[in-house]
Each structure stands twice: as structure tokens, then as C-alpha cells.
Design an enzyme around this catalytic site. Structure first.
Site, mmCIF file in Angstrom:
data_model
loop_
_atom_site.group_PDB
_atom_site.id
_atom_site.type_symbol
_atom_site.label_atom_id
_atom_site.label_comp_id
_atom_site.label_asym_id
_atom_site.label_seq_id
_atom_site.Cartn_x
_atom_site.Cartn_y
_atom_site.Cartn_z
ATOM 1 N N GLY A 11 28.125 18.705 66.032
ATOM 2 C CA GLY A 11 27.513 17.795 67.010
ATOM 3 C C GLY A 11 27.120 18.412 68.339
ATOM 4 O O GLY A 11 26.939 17.695 69.320
ATOM 5 N N ARG A 90 22.165 15.297 54.803
ATOM 6 C CA ARG A 90 21.729 14.561 53.608
ATOM 7 C C ARG A 90 20.220 14.390 53.625
ATOM 8 O O ARG A 90 19.612 14.328 54.687
ATOM 9 C CB ARG A 90 22.357 13.170 53.575
ATOM 10 C CG ARG A 90 23.806 13.252 53.300
ATOM 11 C CD ARG A 90 24.462 11.911 53.151
ATOM 12 N NE ARG A 90 25.881 12.149 53.186
ATOM 13 C CZ ARG A 90 26.582 12.575 52.150
ATOM 14 N NH1 ARG A 90 26.013 12.760 50.980
ATOM 15 N NH2 ARG A 90 27.873 12.817 52.264
ATOM 16 N N HIS A 108 15.609 22.140 62.685
ATOM 17 C CA HIS A 108 16.027 23.084 61.659
ATOM 18 C C HIS A 108 16.092 24.497 62.249
ATOM 19 O O HIS A 108 15.171 24.909 62.954
ATOM 20 C CB HIS A 108 15.042 23.049 60.483
ATOM 21 C CG HIS A 108 15.465 23.952 59.382
ATOM 22 N ND1 HIS A 108 16.465 23.606 58.488
ATOM 23 C CD2 HIS A 108 15.087 25.209 59.058
ATOM 24 C CE1 HIS A 108 16.660 24.615 57.653
ATOM 25 N NE2 HIS A 108 15.835 25.592 57.981
#
Ligand code: GRF
Length: 192
Positions: A11, A90, A108
């Protein structure tokens, strides 16, 4: 505009986003965290930062459709306009993609389309490429394949180890992710 962050682990990007949105005058707020792993450190960060969080796992549902419908219900309760994936491990399914078309953004840790998937930093390091980077992009039904919003390169220097490369990448992520989101909001994208 009300933003939800989805995360599954550490996080650090979630925290960087919350701090940026609190410290800067932006026409949006981070209102809710969704996490799919009860042991994820991001939940402790949310508590400290005073951000409402909900956590449940797909294992608790008979299907992915039902899991995503439960998320959609929460998104509606929190009146969320934009979803930001920050280490959410996910694939986003049809339910969420349809309800939030062009309103889901991901970060990403590679220069997409190179090195998609779960290990973008390690894969680039092991491939011995001279540069890699960070990509902010819209989410579609593929794995790290949606339209690119912003990219920044980083050189992999001979003295870099996987650890130093990870540090460099995360520093870039924490800077460009909030900036790219705010730019999108100011351009009027993701608001219709
Ligand atoms: C980041 O490297 C992000 O690019 C990737 O997952 C990682 C999450 O890190 N999608 P953190 O949980 O925000 O620290």
C-alpha cells in the site's frame, strides 16, 4: 469527484495518493479503500490515514460475478466516480469493467507493453534490459493492456540490484501516479 483505491498488499502507492490528495488542492478526494486480503498492510495504512476501508475476499463468494457485484454495491454506497488500482492483484472482471467503463486506472512497474504481469520489476531486471520504467494506464479486460496515460523511464545501471531498482521504481510511482490522476481529472477525462 470521489475516488476509490483498490489494493492487495503493502500500500505504499495508496499512502502516496492519500497524502498527495490531502496536501494539494485538487478537485477530488480519496474516499474509500477496497482490499481483497485481510492480512494486507495497506489496511493498517488506511486506518492511520483515516480512510474508510472494506476488505473481503473472492473466496467468500460463489463466483467472481457475485464478488464484483458486492464490490459494486460498496462503490455505490460510497458514491465512487473513479477506481484507482494500486497493487490490486486481481484481474478486473466484466461486472466492474462495464459499470466503470474508462473509469478504472492502474499503475504498473514497467514500460508496457514490455513486462506485463505480476513481476514487472524482476522480469525487466532479469532480462538485463538497459531501461525500464512505470506506466499509468486505463484498465481493460487484458492483463496490463489498456490505453497508456503516462510513462516514465528509468535507467538500469550496472551497479543496480533488484532492491535498488525497486526503490527507484517506487519513487517514480509515488510521484507520477497522483500527478497523472489529477491531470486526467483536470482534462475532464473519467468524469463523464
Ligand atoms: C507497485 O509496484 C505497482 O506498480 C504494482 O504493484 C506495486 C504495489 O506496491 N501494480 P504498493 O502496494 O503500492 O507498495
Amino acid at each position: 469527484m470521489r475516488i476509490a483505491v483498490f489494493a492487495s498488499g503493502n500500500g505504499s502507492n495508496f499512502q502516496a495518493l492519500v497524502e498527495y490528495f490531502k496536501e494539494n488542492e485538487v478537485p477530488a478526494t480519496i474516499d474509500w479503500l477496497f482490499c481483497d486480503r485481510p492480512d494486507a498492510f495497506v489496511l493498517q495504512r488506511a486506518e492511520k490515514l483515516g480512510i474508510k476501508a472494506t476488505c473481503f475476499s473472492p473466496k467468500e463468494f460463489a463466483s467472481k460475478v457475485l464478488y464484483e457485484q458486492a464490490i459494486l454495491e460498496e462503490l455505490a454506497n460510497h458514491q465512487i466516480d473513479l477506481i484507482v488500482l494500486a497493487g490490486y492483484l486481481r484481474i478486473i472482471g466484466k461486472e466492474l469493467l462495464t459499470a466503470y467503463e474508462n473509469k478504472i486506472i492502474n499503475i504498473h512497474p514497467s514500460l508496457l507493453p514490455d513486462f506485463p504481469g505480476l513481476h514487472g520489476i524482476r522480469d525487466a531486471f532479469e532480462a538485463r534490459v538497459k531501461e525500464t520504467g512505470v506506466t499509468v494506464h486505463y484498465v481493460d479486460s487484458g492483463v496490463d493492456t489498456g490505453p497508456i496515460i503516462r510513462q516514465e523511464k528509468v535507467e538500469i545501471e550496472p551497479q543496480d540490484t533488484l532492491v535498488t531498482l525497486e526503490e527507484k521504481i517506487h519513487r517514480i510511482e509515488h510521484r507520477i501516479f497522483p500527478e497523472a490522476i489529477v491531470e486526467l481529472i483536470n482534462m475532464g477525462d473519467s468524469t463523464q
